[in-house]
Motif scaffolding. Structure first.
Motif, PDB file in Angstrom:
ATOM      1  N   SER A  85      56.499   7.817  30.353  1.00 32.42           N
ATOM      2  CA  SER A  85      55.942   7.368  29.181  1.00 32.42           C
ATOM      3  C   SER A  85      57.121   6.913  28.353  1.00 32.42           C
ATOM      4  O   SER A  85      58.140   7.462  28.452  1.00 32.42           O
ATOM      5  CB  SER A  85      55.227   8.373  28.489  1.00 32.42           C
ATOM      6  N   ASP A  86      56.827   6.209  27.238  1.00 28.76           N
ATOM      7  CA  ASP A  86      57.639   5.616  26.169  1.00 28.76           C
ATOM      8  C   ASP A  86      57.303   6.273  25.128  1.00 28.76           C
ATOM      9  O   ASP A  86      58.180   6.137  24.099  1.00 28.76           O
ATOM     10  CB  ASP A  86      57.538   3.989  26.186  1.00 28.76           C
ATOM     11  N   ILE A  87      56.124   6.851  24.827  1.00 28.17           N
ATOM     12  CA  ILE A  87      55.990   7.339  23.408  1.00 28.17           C
ATOM     13  C   ILE A  87      55.142   8.790  24.076  1.00 28.17           C
ATOM     14  O   ILE A  87      54.485   8.960  24.977  1.00 28.17           O
ATOM     15  CB  ILE A  87      54.673   6.742  22.744  1.00 28.17           C
ATOM     16  N   VAL A  88      55.565   9.742  23.179  1.00 29.16           N
ATOM     17  CA  VAL A  88      55.155  11.249  23.736  1.00 29.16           C
ATOM     18  C   VAL A  88      54.267  11.551  22.342  1.00 29.16           C
ATOM     19  O   VAL A  88      55.168  11.811  21.194  1.00 29.16           O
ATOM     20  CB  VAL A  88      56.238  11.949  24.194  1.00 29.16           C
ATOM     21  N   VAL A  89      53.353  12.191  22.517  1.00 28.41           N
ATOM     22  CA  VAL A  89      52.450  12.781  21.447  1.00 28.41           C
ATOM     23  C   VAL A  89      52.537  14.207  21.475  1.00 28.41           C
ATOM     24  O   VAL A  89      52.207  14.880  22.557  1.00 28.41           O
ATOM     25  CB  VAL A  89      51.091  12.473  21.442  1.00 28.41           C
ATOM     26  N   ARG A  90      53.287  14.941  20.499  1.00 31.75           N
ATOM     27  CA  ARG A  90      53.405  16.363  20.602  1.00 31.75           C
ATOM     28  C   ARG A  90      52.087  17.194  20.013  1.00 31.75           C
ATOM     29  O   ARG A  90      51.874  16.903  18.686  1.00 31.75           O
ATOM     30  CB  ARG A  90      54.511  16.879  19.920  1.00 31.75           C
ATOM     31  N   VAL A  91      51.437  17.937  20.793  1.00 28.51           N
ATOM     32  CA  VAL A  91      50.438  18.596  20.334  1.00 28.51           C
ATOM     33  C   VAL A  91      50.622  20.168  20.549  1.00 28.51           C
ATOM     34  O   VAL A  91      51.291  20.708  21.435  1.00 28.51           O
ATOM     35  CB  VAL A  91      49.095  18.545  20.632  1.00 28.51           C
ATOM     36  N   THR A  92      50.759  21.187  19.561  1.00 31.34           N
ATOM     37  CA  THR A  92      51.073  22.351  19.611  1.00 31.34           C
ATOM     38  C   THR A  92      49.885  23.094  20.294  1.00 31.34           C
ATOM     39  O   THR A  92      48.568  23.020  19.918  1.00 31.34           O
ATOM     40  CB  THR A  92      51.410  23.115  18.472  1.00 31.34           C
ATOM     41  N   GLY A  93      50.104  24.431  20.981  1.00 29.21           N
ATOM     42  CA  GLY A  93      49.068  24.875  21.600  1.00 29.21           C
ATOM     43  C   GLY A  93      48.158  25.636  20.920  1.00 29.21           C
ATOM     44  O   GLY A  93      47.122  26.310  21.391  1.00 29.21           O
ATOM     45  N   ASP A  94      48.694  26.019  19.695  1.00 32.11           N
ATOM     46  CA  ASP A  94      47.849  26.768  18.531  1.00 32.11           C
ATOM     47  C   ASP A  94      47.152  25.956  17.765  1.00 32.11           C
ATOM     48  O   ASP A  94      46.481  26.278  16.929  1.00 32.11           O
ATOM     49  CB  ASP A  94      48.712  27.474  17.812  1.00 32.11           C
ATOM     50  N   THR A  95      46.414  24.761  18.414  1.00 31.69           N
ATOM     51  CA  THR A  95      45.350  23.854  17.649  1.00 31.69           C
ATOM     52  C   THR A  95      44.362  23.743  18.600  1.00 31.69           C
ATOM     53  O   THR A  95      44.278  22.573  19.007  1.00 31.69           O
ATOM     54  CB  THR A  95      46.067  22.733  17.176  1.00 31.69           C
ATOM     55  N   PRO A  96      43.262  24.493  18.944  1.00 27.59           N
ATOM     56  CA  PRO A  96      42.258  24.156  19.724  1.00 27.59           C
ATOM     57  C   PRO A  96      41.240  23.229  19.113  1.00 27.59           C
ATOM     58  O   PRO A  96      40.804  22.659  19.775  1.00 27.59           O
ATOM     59  CB  PRO A  96      41.604  25.690  19.921  1.00 27.59           C
ATOM     60  N   ALA A  97      41.265  22.976  17.909  1.00 23.20           N
ATOM     61  CA  ALA A  97      40.513  22.176  17.127  1.00 23.20           C
ATOM     62  C   ALA A  97      41.342  20.930  16.720  1.00 23.20           C
ATOM     63  O   ALA A  97      40.791  19.938  15.836  1.00 23.20           O
ATOM     64  CB  ALA A  97      39.853  22.447  16.114  1.00 23.20           C
ATOM     65  N   VAL A  98      42.216  20.553  17.533  1.00 24.10           N
ATOM     66  CA  VAL A  98      43.071  19.227  17.223  1.00 24.10           C
ATOM     67  C   VAL A  98      42.227  18.080  17.324  1.00 24.10           C
ATOM     68  O   VAL A  98      41.278  17.930  18.044  1.00 24.10           O
ATOM     69  CB  VAL A  98      44.205  19.066  18.094  1.00 24.10           C
ATOM     70  N   SER A  99      42.390  17.058  16.357  1.00 17.70           N
ATOM     71  CA  SER A  99      41.176  16.085  16.256  1.00 17.70           C
ATOM     72  C   SER A  99      41.730  14.720  17.249  1.00 17.70           C
ATOM     73  O   SER A  99      42.592  14.314  16.928  1.00 17.70           O
ATOM     74  CB  SER A  99      41.173  15.407  14.852  1.00 17.70           C
ATOM     75  N   PRO A 100      40.777  14.709  18.183  1.00 13.64           N
ATOM     76  CA  PRO A 100      40.941  13.245  18.849  1.00 13.64           C
ATOM     77  C   PRO A 100      41.017  12.065  17.997  1.00 13.64           C
ATOM     78  O   PRO A 100      41.930  11.192  18.188  1.00 13.64           O
ATOM     79  CB  PRO A 100      39.682  13.301  19.807  1.00 13.64           C
ATOM     80  N   GLU A 101      40.209  11.892  16.946  1.00 12.79           N
ATOM     81  CA  GLU A 101      40.047  10.789  15.972  1.00 12.79           C
ATOM     82  C   GLU A 101      41.322  10.640  15.466  1.00 12.79           C
ATOM     83  O   GLU A 101      42.020   9.407  15.228  1.00 12.79           O
ATOM     84  CB  GLU A 101      38.990  10.793  15.054  1.00 12.79           C
ATOM     85  N   MET A 102      41.830  11.740  14.879  1.00 11.03           N
ATOM     86  CA  MET A 102      43.313  11.808  13.935  1.00 11.03           C
ATOM     87  C   MET A 102      44.317  11.334  14.921  1.00 11.03           C
ATOM     88  O   MET A 102      45.110  10.394  14.376  1.00 11.03           O
ATOM     89  CB  MET A 102      43.347  12.980  13.150  1.00 11.03           C
ATOM     90  N   MET A 103      44.427  11.838  16.104  1.00 13.61           N
ATOM     91  CA  MET A 103      45.530  11.608  17.218  1.00 13.61           C
ATOM     92  C   MET A 103      45.486  10.107  17.463  1.00 13.61           C
ATOM     93  O   MET A 103      46.515   9.502  17.562  1.00 13.61           O
ATOM     94  CB  MET A 103      45.670  12.582  18.234  1.00 13.61           C
ATOM     95  N   ALA A 104      44.349   9.514  18.009  1.00  5.00           N
ATOM     96  CA  ALA A 104      44.333   8.309  18.096  1.00  5.00           C
ATOM     97  C   ALA A 104      44.704   7.214  17.043  1.00  5.00           C
ATOM     98  O   ALA A 104      45.353   6.234  17.210  1.00  5.00           O
ATOM     99  CB  ALA A 104      42.827   7.656  18.538  1.00  5.00           C
ATOM    100  N   TYR A 105      44.520   7.400  15.869  1.00  4.70           N
ATOM    101  CA  TYR A 105      44.881   6.999  14.532  1.00  4.70           C
ATOM    102  C   TYR A 105      46.415   6.941  14.444  1.00  4.70           C
ATOM    103  O   TYR A 105      47.103   5.952  14.153  1.00  4.70           O
ATOM    104  CB  TYR A 105      44.280   7.438  13.172  1.00  4.70           C
ATOM    105  N   MET A 106      47.104   8.056  14.745  1.00  6.89           N
ATOM    106  CA  MET A 106      48.231   8.152  14.628  1.00  6.89           C
ATOM    107  C   MET A 106      49.110   7.334  15.662  1.00  6.89           C
ATOM    108  O   MET A 106      50.423   6.772  15.262  1.00  6.89           O
ATOM    109  CB  MET A 106      48.845   9.780  14.561  1.00  6.89           C
ATOM    110  N   ILE A 107      48.786   7.577  16.883  1.00  6.08           N
ATOM    111  CA  ILE A 107      49.196   6.865  17.822  1.00  6.08           C
ATOM    112  C   ILE A 107      49.002   5.165  17.498  1.00  6.08           C
ATOM    113  O   ILE A 107      50.304   4.427  17.611  1.00  6.08           O
ATOM    114  CB  ILE A 107      48.560   7.033  19.052  1.00  6.08           C
ATOM    115  N   GLY A 108      48.058   4.652  16.910  1.00  6.25           N
ATOM    116  CA  GLY A 108      48.171   3.464  16.788  1.00  6.25           C
ATOM    117  C   GLY A 108      49.146   3.060  15.795  1.00  6.25           C
ATOM    118  O   GLY A 108      49.708   2.000  15.652  1.00  6.25           O
TER     119      GLY A 108
END
Length: 599
Positions: free
Chosen positions: A421-444
């Motif tokens: 990969s050229d881009i890596v998204v870091r999500v911490t394991g203590d976030t069970p409710a991490v938002s798919p919507e927000m992360m997609a927005y941040m990647i974009g």
């Protein structure tokens, strides 16, 4: 647009003389016409003896056998044969010669003749109908009747029949109107004064306005003032008209882009050029390119930039270098969930159940739901105490990577390298409710800006991670060697803006709730998360933020379960000062807050 079909209208220019008829046919062929049109009639079939033109009709009459030989001559000369049908005598001759006739015209004056139309019932070749002077409601009625008795193509012939026609009566704008309304081919037959230069040019104008067929009278010598001489062209004039029509066909062209036109554009157009030195693995966006003319034909055209970029540089691209497809590749993104089991406040919290599923599974489910079909990696340490985490492959949908227990940057890099990969998204394991919507927005947003590091300073705790360009991670490791505070990786980027391009994403208001705490670090957090997941009965599926928000909007009292718990990395002033000092790689920068890690 198809080539125009030019028909030389002989009409009665033969003046009843078979020899003159032969000359006209040969002249039409020599002029470059596609076809020739005859008028077939017999005076007793066409009119009664009391009609004013009866005697003229007798003088113009051509014997049936002469017509048969004329048809043969025209076809031998490479001309298509068209016939004006005026009476039953002509209809009988058409029936006899149908296999040698290429098309028929029903002049405007005979459209009301049911018997002539019915005679065409088995003539499946093109039929031209003159429409000059007819109102459209009348034409609609006639067309309906004609189509019920004729199976072949129908062509509408526009043109005023009066001799000579006032040019203002040509009304060329009706050509496009008739084509659009009836979805048929439309021809043009003009009768302007043959001495007027417009007699040669008007058919060209008609073609350029959409005429598919041009019908024009031809005569051997207009000065002789024979029959139909008013609007007829002499053979040389007719040839000039045809030449102009053929030239018009060339300039009219088609909807296709010609190779020469495309070559000029490609040779002269602006190309994408690097605006500065671009490192391998760096994101190429509108911000680091320029548009210049270049002789490198393989380089991206400026117009392709918005559709093609962002892209990743495969190798060093020096400043002012035309950027070609072989120099770049499509960015590949992976989601790396950073997790260990060393937590002291809530022991082995990643394994604790949230409504029947381990909290780390909840986190992974949401990461798998991020739009974009990204590969998800669970990055943990290679210590035995973290070995239980390696079981969470989510039915082989999640890759497991193990590595340095203390160096989060190294583990992120390992996850990126494992997935190329050229881009890596870091999500911490203590976030069970991490938002798919927000992360997609941040990647974009990360890809759009070409940042090294993207984060959301204003957000809802426990719903987001952050985004890194892999090339920037490598640079960080090169700058600092050992990262003494790797658990707080984001501080290394935010405290060194002279080294890294930082993008602070602004979320929509409905995503920002600073008073909400949806992370998992304390017993009260676990109580809140279990309450939410149980109330919504979330089984083995992701929980999007929109669903979560709607529940908490209606039940705000649930948020009291963990209100007041502090975030160390944000609220502990001494720790923040220590982190700012330790993570500033060169000169001191103004203190900033960062984001915590579950390393």
């Amino acid at each position: 647009m198809a080539n125009v079909n030019v028909i030389a209208e002989i009409a009665n220019a033969h003046m009843g003389d078979p020899g003159r008829l032969r000359e006209l046919i040969l002249a039409a062929a020599a002029s470059g016409a596609d076809g020739v049109k005859f008028q077939w009639f017999h005076y007793d079939s066409l009119a009664t003896p009391d009609f004013s033109y009866y005697e003229l009709y007798k003088d113009l009459a051509i014997d049936k056998q002469v017509w048969i030989s004329s048809v043969q001559l025209a076809r031998a000369s490479g001309l298509k044969v068209w016939v004006d049908l005026y009476d039953e005598w002509g209809a009988e001759l058409l029936a006899e010669l149908a296999d040698q006739v290429d098309g028929v015209k029903l002049p405007t004056t005979v459209l009301q003749s049911g018997s002539l139309i019915e005679a065409l019932q088995h003539f499946g070749k093109p039929l031209i109908i003159g429409v000059g002077g007819w109102y459209e409601e009348e034409l609609d009625d006639r067309l309906s009747y004609i189509r019920s008795h004729h199976e072949g193509p129908v062509i509408l012939m526009h043109g005023f029949q009066g001799y000579p026609t006032d040019p203002r009566d040509s009304n060329l704008s009706r050509i496009a109107h008739l084509k659009h309304k009836y979805q048929l081919e439309v021809g043009f037959a003009d009768h302007v004064d043959g001495d007027d230069p417009l007699a040669v040019d008007l058919p060209v104008y008609a073609y350029l306005l959409g005429a598919d067929v041009i019908e024009k009278h031809i005569t051997l010598n207009r000065a002789a003032k024979g029959t139909d001489y008013y609007s007829s062209l002499e053979p040389q004039e007719f040839k000039v008209m045809v030449e102009k029509l053929r030239r018009a066909e060339e300039v009219q062209g088609s909807l296709d882009i010609r190779e020469s036109e495309r070559k000029y554009l490609e040779d002269s157009t602006l190309r994408v050029v690097s605006g500065r030195d671009i490192r391998p693995g760096e994101i190429i966006t509108a911000g680091n390119i320029r548009y210049k003319r270049s002789s490198v034909s393989e380089a991206f055209m400026a117009g392709e930039a918005s559709a093609s970029f962002p892209l990743i540089a495969r190798s060093v691209i020096p400043a002012n270098t035309p950027v070609t497809p072989v120099m770049v590749k499509t960015p590949k993104v992976c989601i790396a969930v950073i997790c260990r089991l060393k937590s002291t406040r809530l022991r082995r919290k990643a394994l604790l159940p949230v409504h029947g599923m381990a909290s780390i599974e909840r986190c992974l489910l949401n990461c798998l739901a991020i739009p974009g079909n990204y590969e998800v990696v669970l990055a943990t340490s290679d210590l035995p105490e973290d070995e239980p985490l390696t079981k969470f492959t989510m039915n082989n949908r999640v890759r497991i990577v193990t590595g340095d227990p203390d160096n989060v940057a190294a583990r992120l890099l390992s996850a990126a390298e494992a997935t190329q990969s050229d881009i890596v998204v870091r999500v911490t394991g203590d976030t069970p409710a991490v938002s798919p919507e927000m992360m997609a927005y941040m990647i974009g947003q990360h890809l759009h800006t070409g940042a090294d590091f993207t984060y959301a300073k204003e957000s809802t705790v426990g719903t987001v991670g952050d985004v890194y360009t892999v090339e920037a991670l490598r640079r960080l490791l090169g700058y600092s060697g050992s990262l003494t505070h790797a658990e707080y990786l984001s501080f290394y980027f935010m405290n060194n803006p002279e080294l890294f391009r930082i993008n602070n994403v602004a979320f929509p208001e409905e995503w920002v709730h600073p008073g909400w705490r949806l992370t998992l670090d304390e017993k009260q957090d676990l109580e809140l998360l279990n309450h939410i997941y149980e109330a919504l009965d979330i089984g083995a599926r992701p929980l999007g933020f929109s669903e979560l928000y709607e529940y908490l909007r209606i039940h705000p009292e649930v948020l009291e379960l963990n209100r007041g718990i502090q975030l160390k990395w944000r609220d502990d002033t001494r720790l923040v000062q220590e982190l700012n000092a330790a993570t500033t790689l060169q000169k001191k920068q103004p203190p900033v807050n960062g984001a915590s890690d579950d390393a």
